[in-house]
Design an enzyme around this catalytic site. Structure first.
Site, PDB file in Angstrom:
ATOM      1  N   ASN A 162       0.873  -1.184   0.000  1.00 24.46           N
ATOM      2  CA  ASN A 162       0.000   0.000   0.000  1.00 24.46           C
ATOM      3  C   ASN A 162       0.905   1.226   0.000  1.00 24.46           C
ATOM      4  OD1 ASN A 162      -1.825   2.048   0.462  1.00 24.46           O
ATOM      5  ND2 ASN A 162      -2.185   1.498   2.614  1.00 24.46           N
TER       6      ASN A 162
ATOM      7  N   LYS B  86       0.032   4.280  -0.268  1.00 24.59           N
ATOM      8  CA  LYS B  86      -0.621   5.468   0.314  1.00 24.59           C
ATOM      9  C   LYS B  86      -0.396   6.682  -0.590  1.00 24.59           C
ATOM     10  CE  LYS B  86       0.222   3.468   4.822  1.00 24.59           C
ATOM     11  NZ  LYS B  86       0.078   3.616   6.241  1.00 24.59           N
TER      12      LYS B  86
ATOM     13  N   HIS C 233      -9.486   1.144   4.687  1.00 20.94           N
ATOM     14  CA  HIS C 233      -8.230   1.329   5.426  1.00 20.94           C
ATOM     15  C   HIS C 233      -8.501   2.255   6.607  1.00 20.94           C
ATOM     16  CE1 HIS C 233      -4.117   2.439   6.425  1.00 20.94           C
ATOM     17  NE2 HIS C 233      -3.718   1.403   5.712  1.00 20.94           N
TER      18      HIS C 233
ATOM     19  N   GLU D  53      -6.936   4.608   7.785  1.00 21.34           N
ATOM     20  CA  GLU D  53      -6.697   6.033   7.522  1.00 21.34           C
ATOM     21  C   GLU D  53      -7.897   6.662   6.831  1.00 21.34           C
ATOM     22  OE1 GLU D  53      -2.923   5.532   5.564  1.00 21.34           O
ATOM     23  OE2 GLU D  53      -2.005   4.962   7.470  1.00 21.34           O
TER      24      GLU D  53
ATOM     25  N   GLU E 166      -5.524  -5.097  10.483  1.00 19.14           N
ATOM     26  CA  GLU E 166      -4.493  -4.088  10.704  1.00 19.14           C
ATOM     27  C   GLU E 166      -4.776  -3.329  11.999  1.00 19.14           C
ATOM     28  OE1 GLU E 166      -2.457  -2.901   6.803  1.00 19.14           O
ATOM     29  OE2 GLU E 166      -4.214  -1.627   7.027  1.00 19.14           O
TER      30      GLU E 166
ATOM     31  N   GLY F 286       2.335   2.072  10.674  1.00 20.87           N
ATOM     32  CA  GLY F 286       3.268   3.179  10.513  1.00 20.87           C
ATOM     33  C   GLY F 286       3.948   3.611  11.799  1.00 20.87           C
TER      34      GLY F 286
ATOM     35  N   SER G  31       3.292  -2.379  10.313  1.00 18.21           N
ATOM     36  CA  SER G  31       4.742  -2.374  10.502  1.00 18.21           C
ATOM     37  C   SER G  31       5.394  -3.723  10.184  1.00 18.21           C
ATOM     38  CB  SER G  31       5.108  -1.921  11.921  1.00 18.21           C
ATOM     39  OG  SER G  31       4.657  -0.596  12.137  1.00 18.21           O
TER      40      SER G  31
END
Ligand code: PEP
Length: 252
Positions: free
Chosen positions: A9, A11, A93, A95, A163, A169, A209
């Protein structure tokens, strides 16, 4: 059995210059045993589609609208992504759930739209740190899973990515025990809702991560069929050892 899947991904990273890295990833894995998927920014899709044709890398996008067309400034429909060369799309996701206040119901509509357009959807689920600390992880995952996955899901058109938000991250990775507990739980829920056919054929990825240094131990965990990788998918140097570890992982 389920084919393993290493998904990247990117991003909001990557311009035309980054296509060299896409090329390097494709070249490094002419015949990986695992499926490889790169979810690139929409601006790079048609360029990368040309580059990746004839390689083993599947091209993916990072989001789509739930409607096929209309007054949705700035959005892209699933059919537009298909036309640009995508064969898969990430939906839900964390985010997007956080930054764009996307609900699980909207994620389900996006996943259905993606599937109807012929895209495989990678549906993301995950708990926050506060939810984990309050011992609510499995309740949160159960709720997201049942509301985000459409009834039309199959092992071919749907991938689930677990996730934990606190691991994305941050350099913090869930322990193998935490990952195994959630992946086993997701598998059991999929089997309960869809039956063994879809329940056992749907791939479940871990994301948060994943790096060359921790990939092998994560891929040995039960019901981990691969990874959704953010930062470490941006360069061939980091992504290749993750793919290699996945190729070497036991059936689980
Ligand atoms: C992600 O973007 O889905 C992700 C897991 O990112 P990272 O690997 O950088 O934590």
């Amino acid at each position: 059995m389920r084919r393993k899947l290493a998904a990247g991904n990117w991003k909001m990273n990557g311009t035309r210059a980054s296509l060299a890295e896409v090329q390097a990833i494709a070249k490094a894995h002419p015949a990986a045993q695992s499926d490889l998927l790169l979810c690139l920014p929409a601006t790079l899709l048609s360029l990368a589609a040309d580059q990746l044709s004839g390689t083993s890398v599947i091209l993916g996008a990072q989001d789509c609208h739930s409607e096929p067309s209309g007054a949705h400034t700035g959005d892209l429909s699933a059919a537009m992504l298909v036309e640009a060369g995508a064969r898969a799309v990430i939906v839900g996701h964390s985010e997007r759930r956080e930054n764009h206040e996307e609900s699980s119901e909207l994620v389900r509509a996006k996943a259905r739209a993606a599937n109807e357009a012929g895209l495989m959807s990678v549906i993301c689920l995950g708990e926050s740190l506060a939810q984990r600390e309050a011992a609510n992880t499995l309740d949160i995952i159960a709720g997201q899973l049942s509301a985000s996955v459409p009834d039309t899901a199959t092992g071919e058109n749907t991938v689930i990515a677990y996730e934990p938000i606190w691991a994305i991250g941050t350099g913090m990775t869930a322990t193998t025990a935490q990952i195994g507990e959630v992946h086993d739980f997701i598998r059991a829920r999929l089997e309960r809702r869809f039956g063994a056919g879809v329940g056992l054929s749907t791939r479940i990825l871990y994301g948060g991560s994943v790096k060359p240094a921790n990939a092998a131990e994560i891929f040995a965990v039960s019901n981990v069929d691969g990874a959704l990788v953010g930062g470490a998918s941006l360069t061939q140097a980091d992504f290749t050892p993750i793919v290699t570890a996945l190729d070497a992982a036991p059936e689980n």
